[in-house]
Structures are given as structure tokens and as C-alpha cells.
Design an enzyme around this catalytic site. Sequence first.
Site: not given
Lengths: 258, 379
Positions: B360-362, B367, B241
Amino acid sequence: MNILVCVKQVPDDFAKVHLGENGKPALEGIDKVVNAFDTYAVEMAVRLCENHGGRVVVATIGAEEEVRPSMVQMIAVGANQAYIFAPNTADGDESSVAAGLAELVKKTEETIGESFDLIMCGKESTDEISSQVGAMLAEKLNLSFVSSVIDVKPAEAGLCVKQETEEGSASYEVSCPAVVTVAKPEYDPRYPNLKSKMAARKAVIPYLSDALTPVQPAVRCMNYQEPAKREAGVKIQEKNAVDAVARAIALMADDKVL
Amino acid sequence: MGYIIGEEAKDLLRDVKEFCEKEVKEQIKEYDVSGEWPRPIYEQAQEMQLHMMDVPEEYGGLGLDHITQAALVEQMAWADAGFAVTMNGNGLALKPVLISGNEEQKKKCSEMIVNGGYGAFALTEPDAGCDASNGKTTAVREGDEYVLNGRKCFITNASVADFFVVTAMTDKTKGTKGMSAFLVYKGTPGLSVGNHENKMGVRTSTTSDLVLDEVRIPAENLLGEEGTGFVTAMKTLDLARIWCAVIGVGVAKRCIDEAAAYARQRVQFGAPIGKNQAIQFKMADMEIRTEASRQLIVHALTLADKGLPFSKESAEAKCFAGDSVMQTSIDAVQILGGYGYSREYPVEKLMRDAKIFQIFEGTNEIQRMVVGRSVIGKI
């Protein structure tokens, strides 16, 4: 094969240079880079040694701290060793630079204990663009010389070099040792990879502070002039193409272009 | 540039900048239109070793510190977000191996990357995006082998990868503690690449489905212990992240540079539009957001380097940088006006590229959940 490439550091040729208050090019704040033609020479030398064995030494004349980054860059892209020589002349002309380089060649050979088979220079530097130094160096060393080389290969008698000409190219066989100046080959110089750059930064680059004999230049530049600024043009503002073309032809006829 | 880096790093950054400006920035445009994967550019980048920045020195990598790496990745993203995502994809795939793998696995995967190969991290599934624990891919132990079945989606570098880190359920009854991570190598029977996504942005990064149909792998390809896959994946994402944020900042910096250049030269009402406070304030907000993103990145990386917990801080950096780059790209398009909306100018691409950093990446919603729960604590 032992190859020496003579390298010059120049102001970044993408930067616009103007004259300062002293009438000389104001180079403060402009990045310094290796002369593009010298980077071609180093790439050609490194490729020759990668394919046929040998060693590439680069050398330059300049103030140690100022030119060291350029020498580091040349090691990062494949040169095996670099040397920096203190200048033999201030504001040197081509002949005095060539004299310095001739001495540099000899001193470098003495330092490494071997003689060079091939000495390479860029065909010109992008700052002065005189295209004379390489030829003068060959003359001072009394060696065979080919200019504007775009390829070099080992040959029975020494080297086979391809020279760029107005019409195409010409191939020559030259005995070694020889001096060649290098034009833009078909390929581009490589970028340094991160590891080689980090290693090159740690390289020992000898600085020879009093190896060159001081020389008084025979030719001095008296002053520089910037190119004349372009005068404002004429706007053709006719509304349709026929009138605009007619106006353009009339203007050119008035100025006797047509 | 908000990263405080040493002379060596500055030197490397100069080289990377030159490479990006001369070999990537302009060349990438046609690939963005066609969607073709720009292999020649990536091959050149590999020669410069831009693909192996995450490989530890003991496995043949560069041994760069995180801040230097951030400065270089930002520069790569400045030239093209997809380019940075592709190069960074190797780090994303290698990270779980470095976290949970044994010495042999670490060495093998590192060597693959150093020698010009690619890795892919295959976590996401059609029904398991943000809810990664809802994965349907299974791994069943049969003697000395595991048999994997399932479908992964949105996998960066899947179509070019030499190794995959695949998460799969080894015991569905245990929830997240039933997930394991495996190394699967290209060419394993039953492993195939499915649909390629025709994406809105980061089009120079390849994104595909990965299909596992009776894929038999040796039991020694298990990463760590059975049941540790979810923890491995979450630890991987914690660091990934931050790199996602770094790439977003690179895109934002490009937005600022393009908008500032336009504001200097675009004359309206007899003066460059950059003389108008309306434009100055917009540019100021773009810069403030971007520098704040960098500093969140630096903080998260510093914690990671010191071995301190950094999950919350990496989520903060990713979320803030993602929202920032989106807004900054919108502002850049606005400053360029009609030209900003045209493909003749680079900012419309930047706006398309920017959106993914909120996803992306969560997603940024995830978050915020990470940060919010961390702030409130256990209830």
C-alpha cells in the site's frame, strides 16, 4: 467539595523484587509508579468532582525529583494541584507515616487557604501492604473513617460511601470532613491524554522541604526474608492416564494429603 | 529505539506503551480472527488523543514534532499494525486538506478529527492503483455544484469516515493535470460504502469500496484549484509513505521482541536456541534492517521538517522498511519454527500484517521507480 488524595509512589508491582546485599529490597532499576489503590482514589475523586463540582488536590511525601513524575501523572489524569513534602522520617512505621500525613493535611489546608471535605488514601500500598495508614490518619485527625470504599456520592449529611465487604458491599452515610480508604472500584483509572500530559509536565508542584516535624518510628523492621523457594516437584511420567492417576494418588497418600 | 527524543516525548511514549500493552496487544487478537472493527479500543485510543497526532496545534491538535510522532506511532504498530493504520488514516485524509485546502476546510476537517471523527483518503480505483492518473471517477461542474460519479477501492476507514478526500477527473483530456481533489462529507446523497475487503492482514483496519453515484457537492468543496488534485495526492503520499514505513518498523520491532523472547526460552539440544550462532545471526540481521529503516525514516522526516525535497527519501524509507519488515517477519516465524506457524503464537499474524507494507501507499516496485528515476535523472 475539596478533596485531598494522599498518594504514595511504590516500585512497579509487576517487577520481581529481591533482597540486596544489605538485606533490604533491591529497588535499583525498578520503575516507580503510583500505588494502584491511590490511582483508584484519584479516579474516584476526579469523577466525584466532575459530576458534582469541586477540586482534587494530591499530595505525597518523598524526595522531590524522585516523586515528581508521579505527581505529574496525577495532574494529567485530573488532579487540580499537587504538593510534595520532604519525608519526616526515614524507614518510618505506619504510625509515623500517618503522623506525617496528618501534618501534611493541615499544612496543605494552610497553603491553599481552605479545608478539605474528604481525605482519601488507597486502602493499602502494594509494597508494604499494611492497610493501617489510612485508619491511623483518621485517628490522628479525629475524623470519621470508612475503609475499602468502592463508590462515593454526595448525601444530605455529607457523603454516601459504599464499602466492599467479604460478602458484597455495605453503604454508609458519613459526615464531612472524613477519611476514606479506597479499594478497586468497578471502573479503571483513566489514561492521561497526550495534551493533558504535556500540560501537566509544565505544572508548578510546590516542594515543602521542612513542613513536617521529624518523627522517630516506634516500630522498626529488623530484617526481611524472601519467601522460601519452591522445592522441585515430582514428575509423573507414567505412559497412560490410569497409571498416572494411580501414581499421583499414591504420592498424595504417602504425603498424607489424602 | 533509534529515535532520539526528549524527556517530554519519552514521558508520552511511556504512557502510549502502557496503553498499548494493557489495552491493545492482547485484546486485538480476537478482532484479528473475527475481522470485526475494534471500536471499543479505538474509542479508548481517541480518549488518549492518539487519533489526532497529525492535526496542527492551531486547529486543536497536539503540535508534536515528527520524530516524537514516529516514536509513538511505532509503539502503536508494535501492539497492532491495523490499530496504527486506522489511527494514521486520519492523518492521511487530513494531509491533502492541509496541503491544498482553504482555512475553513482545514478548520472543519481538523475539528471533525479532534472531536472523535475519522477521515478517509479516496484515491485508488479498480483500474487506477499504482497508475493513479488513470482514474475513471469524474467531477462535472454544474452551476455552484460538482457532480461526482465513480468507484473507489481499498479505502482505509471508508466505513467509519465523516469526511472523504476524493480525487476525480475534471478534464480527462489533460491527464494528471485534469485531476482535482474534493471534500465529500458523510451522508451526502449518492455517497455509499461498498464491498468490505476481507484482508489477509491489518484486519483491525477497515478497508472498503466507496461508491459515488450522482454525488452533488457545493463547488466550495474543491480542494485548491481545479487540476491540482494529482499534485495534492502525490504530496500527500510523499508524507504518508514515511508513516507507512514507521508502522512497518513497529511490526518489525515486535517480530524482533517475540523472536528474541522465544530464542531465550526455547531449549533444544540442552541449551536455549539463542545460544546458536544461526539464530544470533538471524536476529542480528532483523535488528540491522529495522534500525536502518528507522534511520531512513528519520532522514526523510528531517528533510520534510526543513522544507527540503523528500520524495526520493520517503520512497527509499517506505521501500526499505516494507521489504525489511516482510523479511523480518519471515525470520521471526522461522525462529519460532512450528510454533511460529501456529495461531497460538503471535508471529504468524505479524507475517500476515507485514506483507501490506510492500503494497500500500504505492507498491515497492513504484517506490523503486521513484528512486531509480530520481537517481538517473532526465534522459
